[in-house]
Write an enzyme that holds these catalytic residues in place. Sequence first.
Site, PDB file in Angstrom:
ATOM      1  N   LYS A   1      -3.411  20.257   0.730  1.00 59.40           N
ATOM      2  CA  LYS A   1      -2.153  19.903   1.554  1.00 59.40           C
ATOM      3  C   LYS A   1      -0.989  21.035   1.123  1.00 59.40           C
ATOM      4  O   LYS A   1       0.016  21.312   2.043  1.00 59.40           O
ATOM      5  CB  LYS A   1      -1.585  18.549   0.840  1.00 59.40           C
ATOM      6  CG  LYS A   1      -2.423  17.320   1.353  1.00 59.40           C
ATOM      7  CD  LYS A   1      -2.126  17.284   3.019  1.00 59.40           C
ATOM      8  CE  LYS A   1      -2.809  15.654   3.326  1.00 59.40           C
ATOM      9  NZ  LYS A   1      -2.711  15.776   4.982  1.00 59.40           N
TER      10      LYS A   1
ATOM     11  N   SER B   1       2.836  13.003  -2.138  1.00 69.21           N
ATOM     12  CA  SER B   1       3.395  13.265  -3.347  1.00 69.21           C
ATOM     13  C   SER B   1       2.553  13.947  -4.357  1.00 69.21           C
ATOM     14  O   SER B   1       3.233  14.436  -5.314  1.00 69.21           O
ATOM     15  CB  SER B   1       4.127  11.923  -3.782  1.00 69.21           C
ATOM     16  OG  SER B   1       3.304  10.995  -4.087  1.00 69.21           O
TER      17      SER B   1
END
Length: 314
Positions: free
Chosen positions: A141, A109
Amino acid sequence: MERDSRIFVAGHRGLVGSAICRRLAAAGYSHLILRDRSQLDLRDGRAVRDFFAAERPEYVFLAAAKVGGILANSSRPAEFIYDNLAIQTNTIEAARLSGVKKFLFLGSSCIYPKFAPQPIREDALLTGPLEPTNEWYAVAKIAGIKMAQAYRAQYGFRAICLMPTNLYGPQDNFDLATSHVLPALIRKFHEAKVAGDKEVVIWGTGSPRREFLHVDDLADAALHLMLHYDDPQMINVGAGEDITIRELAGLVASIVGFQGELRFDPSKPDGTPRKLLDVSRLHSLGWRARIPLRQGIAGTYQWFQSQALESVVK
Ligand code: GFB
């Protein structure tokens, strides 16, 4: 994915990889291919390509990554960006070359902008600046997500990307210098209770909000999506609710049985003020988190105690 398909779970000793292995084993998948770091260094491109060529996995769950809490992320930025870029680049390319049928990539997240509207929808990606304490990890990421999407577009490589919220559970890292907040609090309250200390120091102001998902829920979602989802768009995986660090500390203290004071140390970073994921896409695919936070923390505390006992017996 058949019960006897060859399935590579990368990072099977970690929090996420071990949970995925438990979930796959429980569902009857019998041909898991596992390598620990001493057998296969995923940062070594040649070794990874040789491994894929020899073992020919059909499905891959990439749960290997360099991870850590707010302090580890901000103090070792080079390792966080290099290790993660190398691990995911090597693994995705080797999987493509060797003809893997489906590949599951896990992000985080923290890839979303620091001030993204809450709850955070998948389309908030790259709409604003990142949280500085974890931007190196986040950039790596984000590169993984884009690589998966590029490989799908150019090669038809079937990669799916899951963005989990903050995870916790058995096999977590309880080292206070590198861990995430939840295992840190379990350990701090446990040790304070045993030592009879009157207070426990919590980093930051206590006001940031975080969402926590038990890793067994994540593993269940990963299997569900591997079986039923095949789309370039990444998908958030969360519990759907968040709490403040102050509330979390109170909850962990009550589960552990620590009755002293909580002292907040604002000289330590708070990180992003809030990162609650919007999980409506996940819900529309027929999956919801099931493990309540109190129950999940209690189970994780039990696991922590069993490990502490084991190390004394050893
Ligand atoms: O879990 P955590 O390290 O990571 O910290 P992030 C969450 C919040 O808990 C921060 C506070 O506001 C910390 O200041 N906190 C309080 C503590 N006491 C402690 C403690 O003893 N240890 C730790 N670690 N925190 C990470 C990212 O961000 O989240 C990663 O750095 C990754 O990239 C991960 O995305 C899921 O939620 O702030």
